[in-house]
Design a protein around this motif. Structure first.
Motif, PDB file in Angstrom:
ATOM      1  N   TYR A  14     -29.805  10.116  18.122  1.00 13.64           N
ATOM      2  CA  TYR A  14     -29.793   9.138  17.039  1.00 13.64           C
ATOM      3  C   TYR A  14     -30.807   9.526  15.981  1.00 13.64           C
ATOM      4  CZ  TYR A  14     -26.902   6.298  20.099  1.00 13.64           C
ATOM      5  OH  TYR A  14     -25.885   5.843  20.887  1.00 13.64           O
ATOM      6  N   ASN A  16     -32.755   7.819  14.263  1.00 19.93           N
ATOM      7  CA  ASN A  16     -34.039   7.106  14.291  1.00 19.93           C
ATOM      8  C   ASN A  16     -34.882   7.515  15.499  1.00 19.93           C
ATOM      9  OD1 ASN A  16     -32.571   5.952  16.311  1.00 19.93           O
ATOM     10  ND2 ASN A  16     -32.698   3.851  15.566  1.00 19.93           N
ATOM     11  N   ILE A  21     -29.965  12.832  23.444  1.00 18.50           N
ATOM     12  CA  ILE A  21     -29.418  12.030  24.541  1.00 18.50           C
ATOM     13  C   ILE A  21     -28.539  12.931  25.427  1.00 18.50           C
ATOM     14  CG2 ILE A  21     -28.144   9.930  25.153  1.00 18.50           C
ATOM     15  CD1 ILE A  21     -30.572   9.314  23.402  1.00 18.50           C
ATOM     16  N   SER A  41     -27.647   4.291  34.184  1.00 21.83           N
ATOM     17  CA  SER A  41     -27.806   3.490  32.975  1.00 21.83           C
ATOM     18  C   SER A  41     -28.749   4.198  32.008  1.00 21.83           C
ATOM     19  CB  SER A  41     -28.368   2.111  33.360  1.00 21.83           C
ATOM     20  OG  SER A  41     -28.537   1.362  32.197  1.00 21.83           O
ATOM     21  N   GLY A  42     -28.368   4.253  30.764  1.00 21.82           N
ATOM     22  CA  GLY A  42     -29.198   4.910  29.753  1.00 21.82           C
ATOM     23  C   GLY A  42     -29.004   6.413  29.693  1.00 21.82           C
ATOM     24  N   SER A  43     -28.057   6.943  30.442  1.00 19.35           N
ATOM     25  CA  SER A  43     -27.857   8.395  30.461  1.00 19.35           C
ATOM     26  C   SER A  43     -27.077   8.890  29.240  1.00 19.35           C
ATOM     27  CB  SER A  43     -27.139   8.799  31.758  1.00 19.35           C
ATOM     28  OG  SER A  43     -25.897   8.119  31.838  1.00 19.35           O
ATOM     29  N   GLY A  44     -26.419   7.978  28.551  1.00 21.67           N
ATOM     30  CA  GLY A  44     -25.735   8.394  27.314  1.00 21.67           C
ATOM     31  C   GLY A  44     -24.218   8.294  27.373  1.00 21.67           C
ATOM     32  N   LYS A  45     -23.706   7.473  28.277  1.00 17.88           N
ATOM     33  CA  LYS A  45     -22.248   7.351  28.406  1.00 17.88           C
ATOM     34  C   LYS A  45     -21.637   6.711  27.155  1.00 17.88           C
ATOM     35  CE  LYS A  45     -22.636   4.858  32.183  1.00 17.88           C
ATOM     36  NZ  LYS A  45     -24.116   4.801  32.316  1.00 17.88           N
ATOM     37  N   SER A  46     -22.222   5.583  26.730  1.00 21.45           N
ATOM     38  CA  SER A  46     -21.709   4.921  25.510  1.00 21.45           C
ATOM     39  C   SER A  46     -21.917   5.820  24.299  1.00 21.45           C
ATOM     40  CB  SER A  46     -22.428   3.590  25.289  1.00 21.45           C
ATOM     41  OG  SER A  46     -22.223   2.740  26.392  1.00 21.45           O
ATOM     42  N   THR A  47     -23.038   6.527  24.295  1.00 19.01           N
ATOM     43  CA  THR A  47     -23.330   7.440  23.191  1.00 19.01           C
ATOM     44  C   THR A  47     -22.243   8.510  23.081  1.00 19.01           C
ATOM     45  OG1 THR A  47     -25.686   7.072  23.544  1.00 19.01           O
ATOM     46  CG2 THR A  47     -25.069   9.029  22.281  1.00 19.01           C
ATOM     47  N   GLN A  90     -18.180  -1.939  25.692  1.00 23.45           N
ATOM     48  CA  GLN A  90     -18.989  -2.568  26.733  1.00 23.45           C
ATOM     49  C   GLN A  90     -19.313  -4.017  26.335  1.00 23.45           C
ATOM     50  OE1 GLN A  90     -22.434  -0.156  27.494  1.00 23.45           O
ATOM     51  NE2 GLN A  90     -22.681  -0.966  29.568  1.00 23.45           N
TER      52      GLN A  90
HETATM   53  N1  LIG Z   1     -28.320   2.783  18.131  1.00 27.93           N
HETATM   54  C1  LIG Z   1     -29.222   3.457  18.861  1.00 27.93           C
HETATM   55  N2  LIG Z   1     -30.310   3.971  18.232  1.00 27.93           N
HETATM   56  C2  LIG Z   1     -31.214   4.672  18.936  1.00 27.93           C
HETATM   57  N3  LIG Z   1     -31.133   4.902  20.243  1.00 27.93           N
HETATM   58  C3  LIG Z   1     -30.089   4.424  20.937  1.00 27.93           C
HETATM   59  C4  LIG Z   1     -29.077   3.675  20.267  1.00 27.93           C
HETATM   60  N4  LIG Z   1     -28.138   3.324  21.183  1.00 27.93           N
HETATM   61  C5  LIG Z   1     -28.559   3.825  22.361  1.00 27.93           C
HETATM   62  N5  LIG Z   1     -29.720   4.475  22.222  1.00 27.93           N
HETATM   63  C6  LIG Z   1     -30.445   5.190  23.284  1.00 27.93           C
HETATM   64  O1  LIG Z   1     -29.647   6.216  23.808  1.00 27.93           O
HETATM   65  C7  LIG Z   1     -29.767   6.305  25.199  1.00 27.93           C
HETATM   66  C8  LIG Z   1     -28.394   6.247  25.851  1.00 27.93           C
HETATM   67  O2  LIG Z   1     -27.834   4.984  25.589  1.00 27.93           O
HETATM   68  P1  LIG Z   1     -26.347   4.616  26.014  1.00 27.93           P
HETATM   69  O3  LIG Z   1     -26.068   3.267  25.519  1.00 27.93           O
HETATM   70  O4  LIG Z   1     -25.449   5.710  25.600  1.00 27.93           O
HETATM   71  O5  LIG Z   1     -26.490   4.611  27.621  1.00 27.93           O
HETATM   72  P2  LIG Z   1     -25.378   4.267  28.690  1.00 27.93           P
HETATM   73  O6  LIG Z   1     -25.241   5.463  29.543  1.00 27.93           O
HETATM   74  O7  LIG Z   1     -24.160   3.765  28.028  1.00 27.93           O
HETATM   75  O8  LIG Z   1     -26.100   3.103  29.477  1.00 27.93           O
HETATM   76  P3  LIG Z   1     -25.427   1.824  30.200  1.00 27.93           P
HETATM   77  O9  LIG Z   1     -24.831   2.289  31.464  1.00 27.93           O
HETATM   78  O10 LIG Z   1     -26.583   0.916  30.439  1.00 27.93           O
HETATM   79  O11 LIG Z   1     -24.448   1.254  29.252  1.00 27.93           O
HETATM   80  C9  LIG Z   1     -30.669   5.167  25.623  1.00 27.93           C
HETATM   81  O12 LIG Z   1     -31.961   5.715  25.888  1.00 27.93           O
HETATM   82  C10 LIG Z   1     -30.702   4.258  24.463  1.00 27.93           C
HETATM   83  O13 LIG Z   1     -31.967   3.674  24.324  1.00 27.93           O
END
Ligand SMILES: Nc1ncnc2c1ncn2[C@@H]1O[C@H](COP(=O)(O)OP(=O)(O)OP(=O)(O)O)[C@@H](O)[C@H]1O
Ligand SMILES: [Mg+2]
Lengths: 224, 271
Positions: A14, A16, A21, A41-47, A90
């Motif tokens: 990101y 910012n 990720i 959780s937080g590994s970057g799946k949604s990213t 999500q």
């Molecule tokens: N808009 C954003 N700006 C900056 N950092 C972000 C943003 N969205 C997510 N992150 C960071 O990116 C990392 C991955 O986030 P992400 O949402 O992809 O995780 P995830 O694997 O989907 O987690 P979960 O299983 O909890 O949904 C996290 O450390 C989060 O803090």
């Protein structure tokens, strides 16, 4: 079969935040694949999913989605590309001032279907996700699980070529989850949709072949 | 309730703009009609040594539209009766010719002075009387009011435009979520802003109708009852049906400009 998504040395982050990720990931998803993506959780799946539908551009490396280079795709092309996707979020991302029925047919509204067609399709879709009796209510009047099912119905509305689902059963009990998995299997088998599902748990009973990608330490690996 | 408030916050400044513009239109019409009256009233007195045709006057200055010769025979004959030894013919011979000269358009004192200069340069013209004093002061007053009104309407329009844009931003903010979801599903900017446009256009039409109705009421009802002669005489000027079209177009223009400013200034947030 041809690739619908192909990543090489893909790095995501990101603007910012300086940390990457996803780092240097290589993988391919073929047309017709059914792919589960898991990871802590937080590994970057949604990213990762965000990069697929173009809300997040690659920091570096190469990402092709439906033959489009996502690093330099134009606004117009992206708009066109997105109309072929069915995205499940999500956090649902429903339009709260619209009725359940109208939410479900959003892709049809965007495609310019007439009102009659919208109504017929809304009925069909709501029946699939077992929400027929809630058609005229507002999303916020429904439970979390019910809202998630609206999101699923919306994603399936226009027979998408690529379904991107972020925890589609996260808020559902076993019965409702199975309804959703059936719909996904059906979309993949009968309608030839490529399906990419982020989930924390792969369902025990799954009747079609699938692939499993796992995100670990910023890398993406195939589980055999 | 919130819905109504949302609309009022937009319609109100819109009304202010349209009211100002309509006032200006009405005043402009009144000043034009007043000018016309002044022009019809206004004339110069020109004394010549020979009879002169309109075409000769026109050659001297293009803004001259008509001339009347002053009939002096009856007066002269009357005078001649009282004087022995002098015939009416003799007097007629020695008197110059008197012309009242009318102008085709309304001119200020400077321009009239110029015409006077041109006329007097002709060797057949002996004298020109312009009566410019009274003529000029009423015209200046009109010009002054017009400028004041311009500044006032301009200021009102500008400040109301800010209110309109502010309200649009509030709408935009409350629509942000919807816009983002629609964008992710591939909706065009036009489709996403459609609701904003629709709302704004409805309000613009409302404001146009209200303003037109107000002025139509002034013309058809209020003026009749007011018994103010200058208004009753000029009530047609208070409202014309074409004003609806003018106000409507202006309202649409404002809406399009305001929505465009808001939509362009609020692109998809990059992550
Ligand atoms: N808009 C954003 N700006 C900056 N950092 C972000 C943003 N969205 C997510 N992150 C960071 O990116 C990392 C991955 O986030 P992400 O949402 O992809 O995780 P995830 O694997 O989907 O987690 P979960 O299983 O909890 O949904 C996290 O450390 C989060 O803090
Ligand atoms: Mg997530």
């Amino acid at each position: 079969m041809a690739n619908i998504i192909s990543a090489s040395h893909l790095t995501l982050g990101y603007s910012n935040n300086d940390v990457d990720i996803i780092k240097n990931a290589n993988f391919k998803i073929k047309k017709g694949d059914f792919v589960f993506i898991t990871g802590p959780s937080g590994s970057g799946k949604s990213t990762l999913l965000r990069s697929f539908y173009g809300q997040l551009r690659p920091t570096s490396g190469n990402l092709l989605v439906g033959a489009q280079d996502m690093s330099k795709i134009s606004k117009k092309k992206l708009q066109e590309l997105r109309t072929h996707f069915g995205i499940i979020f999500q956090d649902y991302k429903l339009i709260n001032e619209w009725s359940v029925a109208k939410n479900v047919v959003l892709p049809l509204i965007i495609a310019g279907y007439n009102v009659d067609m919208q109504e017929t399709q809304a009925k069909r879709l709501l029946k699939h996700v077992k929400l027929s009796e809630h058609a005229d209510r507002l999303p916020l009047e429904l439970s979390g699980g019910e809202q998630q099912r609206i999101g699923v119905a919306r994603a399936l509305a226009k027979n998408p070529t690529l379904i991107l689902a972020d925890e589609p059963t996260g808020n559902l009990d076993e019965y409702s989850s199975n309804v959703i998995w059936d719909l996904m299997e059906n979309a993949n088998e009968q309608l030839d949709a490529t399906v990419v599902v982020v989930t924390h748990r792969i369902p025990n009973i799954f009747s079609i072949p699938y692939r499993h990608l796992i995100i670990e330490n910023k890398g993406i690996y195939e589980v055999h | 309730m919130k819905y109504i408030k949302d609309h009022i916050m937009f319609i109100f400044p819109m009304l202010a703009i349209l009211f100002g513009i309509e006032s200006f239109i009405v005043f402009d019409r009144m000043s034009k009609s007043y000018e016309q009256e002044l022009r019809a009233d206004y004339s110069m007195l020109v004394l010549t040594s020979k009879p002169m045709e309109l075409s000769r006057f026109k050659k001297l200055d293009g803004s001259i539209s008509s001339v009347d010769i002053m009939e002096k025979r009856s007066i002269v004959e009357e005078m001649a009766k009282g004087m022995s030894g002098i015939s009416a013919e003799d007097i007629m011979q020695s008197l110059p010719y008197f012309y009242t000269v009318h102008l085709g358009k309304y001119l200020d004192a400077k321009a009239i002075e110029k015409i006077r200069g041109k006329l007097i340069a002709s060797e057949d013209i002996k004298s020109v009387e312009t009566f410019d004093q009274s003529h000029n002061s009423s015209y200046n007053l009109f010009l002054f009011i017009k400028i004041v009104l311009w500044v006032f309407v301009g200021f009102m329009t500008l400040s109301s435009l800010f209110l309109v844009i502010k309200q649009m931003e509030i709408w935009q903010f409350s629509h942000k979520e919807r816009m983002q979801v629609m964008e992710i599903f591939g909706a065009s900017t036009m489709l996403r802003s459609g609701i904003l446009f629709k709302r704004a256009i409805i309000d613009a039409v409302m404001a146009t109708i209200l303003t037109s109705a107000l002025f139509a009421f002034l013309r058809f009802v209020w003026v009749e009852r007011s018994n103010i002669e200058i208004l009753t005489k000029n009530k047609k000027l208070l409202f014309e049906y074409q004003d609806i079209a003018i106000l409507g177009s202006i309202a649409m223009l404002i809406v399009i400009v305001a929505v465009t400013i808001v939509v362009v200034g609020n692109r998809e947030g990059k992550l």
